[in-house]
Design an enzyme around this catalytic site. Structure first.
Site, PDB file in Angstrom:
ATOM      1  N   HIS A 111      66.244  15.587  76.960  1.00  0.00           N
ATOM      2  CA  HIS A 111      66.235  15.475  78.422  1.00  0.00           C
ATOM      3  C   HIS A 111      64.989  16.120  79.009  1.00  0.00           C
ATOM      4  CE1 HIS A 111      70.932  15.198  78.318  1.00  0.00           C
ATOM      5  NE2 HIS A 111      70.332  14.194  77.703  1.00  0.00           N
ATOM      6  N   HIS A 171      71.153   6.419  81.263  1.00  0.00           N
ATOM      7  CA  HIS A 171      71.004   7.655  80.494  1.00  0.00           C
ATOM      8  C   HIS A 171      70.472   7.356  79.091  1.00  0.00           C
ATOM      9  CE1 HIS A 171      71.563  11.782  79.285  1.00  0.00           C
ATOM     10  NE2 HIS A 171      72.023  11.309  78.138  1.00  0.00           N
ATOM     11  N   ASP A 230      67.168   9.010  77.403  1.00  0.00           N
ATOM     12  CA  ASP A 230      67.056   9.552  76.043  1.00  0.00           C
ATOM     13  C   ASP A 230      65.922   8.887  75.266  1.00  0.00           C
ATOM     14  OD1 ASP A 230      69.133  11.368  76.268  1.00  0.00           O
ATOM     15  OD2 ASP A 230      70.604  10.102  75.250  1.00  0.00           O
ATOM     16  N   HIS A 250      69.600   8.388  69.075  1.00  0.00           N
ATOM     17  CA  HIS A 250      68.557   9.342  68.700  1.00  0.00           C
ATOM     18  C   HIS A 250      67.975   9.069  67.318  1.00  0.00           C
ATOM     19  CE1 HIS A 250      69.189  11.652  72.277  1.00  0.00           C
ATOM     20  NE2 HIS A 250      70.455  11.867  71.993  1.00  0.00           N
TER      21      HIS A 250
END
Length: 305
Positions: free
Chosen positions: A80, A262, A266, A289
């Site tokens: 973030h 969101h 990321d 991720h």
């Protein structure tokens, strides 16, 4: 395209709060840094030499967040903060932190972005570092069907689609390019979790710092009053309920597609581990991720090795 100069922040910005996964409180100070520094974390609790450069080759874990490590020093849940720095075009900064995990704050990049804009961002003398791809790069997860593709382009852009096979979320898409204001349209979008995942996460020592102020909770399947009461107890609040849209009533959505945005937040943060603004058209389907950082590594291998 017109090449611009590197940028850093004006002044120092301090934040304090618990980490989402460890629950441990960390204090961070984000400071200006000279040209060519990039983004560097300093674990001040580990001594004067405990620096970790925010580069893809230093990624050591992607278990529900991105962790980077050098030597004995690690910093987790950096995405973030990295997203806010990258989204606002900040090339150089030193992040001093006295614990292992970056504070989750409200689960978004909002407070970081607001602070940088309020304090000011300044141009430096050196030209901005752009990462120019020699060819198209694609990374895939054959098991899930997820992929990220980066195609060389004069103007950078990122688009993604997320599909969790959820009747609540549906299929959500989000885009970041020159026409989208990062600070108002992407930075405020908070992390999210499915109700049925929370028990598993607690049992596996994750989301120890999760609470009703920093995560959107999606209630995909029917739940009992007892389950909701148990969750309220875990979050240490008197009462929770499920609203008619299928979300826990702890938060009000900032955007109808906040969860998709969101995931874009990321992705921006993880791709910043490429070491500069990537001159590419990036298209992603169900990224996470692990895949994000694989792409950042693939870019660095293609460009710098």
């Amino acid at each position: 395209m017109t090449f611009i100069k590197q940028k850093t922040i004006i002044g120092e910005h301090q934040f304090s709060g618990k980490g989402l996964h460890t629950g441990q409180v960390a204090n961070i100070v984000i400071k200006p840094a000279p040209e060519g520094t990039g983004i560097v974390f300093h674990r001040v609790d580990l001594g004067p030499a405990a620096f970790v450069r925010a580069l893809a080759e230093n990624v050591s874990s992607t278990a529900r967040s991105t962790t980077i490590s050098e030597g004995d020093a690690s910093v987790s849940t950096i995405e973030h903060l990295m997203s806010a720095l990258s989204g606002l075009g900040i090339d150089n900064a030193l992040v001093e932190i006295d614990n292992v995990e970056v504070p989750i704050l409200d689960g978004s990049a909002r407070f970081y972005a607001e602070a940088f804009l309020k304090g000011g961002i300044v141009e430096q003398n050196a030209p901005k570092t752009y990462v120019t791809l020699p060819h198209e790069i694609e990374v895939k997860d054959e098991r899930t069907g997820s992929y990220i593709k980066a195609t060389p382009a004069d103007v950078p852009s990122i688009s993604l689609t997320v599909d969790f096979n959820s009747k609540i979320l549906g299929v959500q898409s989000a885009v970041w390019d020159a026409g989208v204001d990062y600070a108002s349209q992407i930075a405020p979008c908070r992390t999210f979790v499915f109700f049925h995942e929370i028990e598993f996460l607690f049992k596996n020592n994750l989301v120890k710092g999760g609470d009703v102020d920093n995560a959107i909770v999606i209630v995909e399947h029917p739940v009992s009053d007892e389950q909701v009461t148990t969750l309220a107890s875990l979050f240490n609040v008197p009462k929770l309920a499920v609203n008619e849209s299928g979300y826990l009533n702890n938060l009000t959505l900032r955007f109808p597609d906040e969860c998709g945005r969101h995931k874009l937040l990321d992705l921006i943060g993880d791709l910043a581990l490429s070491g500069g603004r990537v001159l590419a058209k990036v298209e992603a389907f169900k990224p996470g991720h692990h895949l994000n950082t694989l792409m950042a590594k693939a870019i660095r291998e293609a460009v710098f090795e």
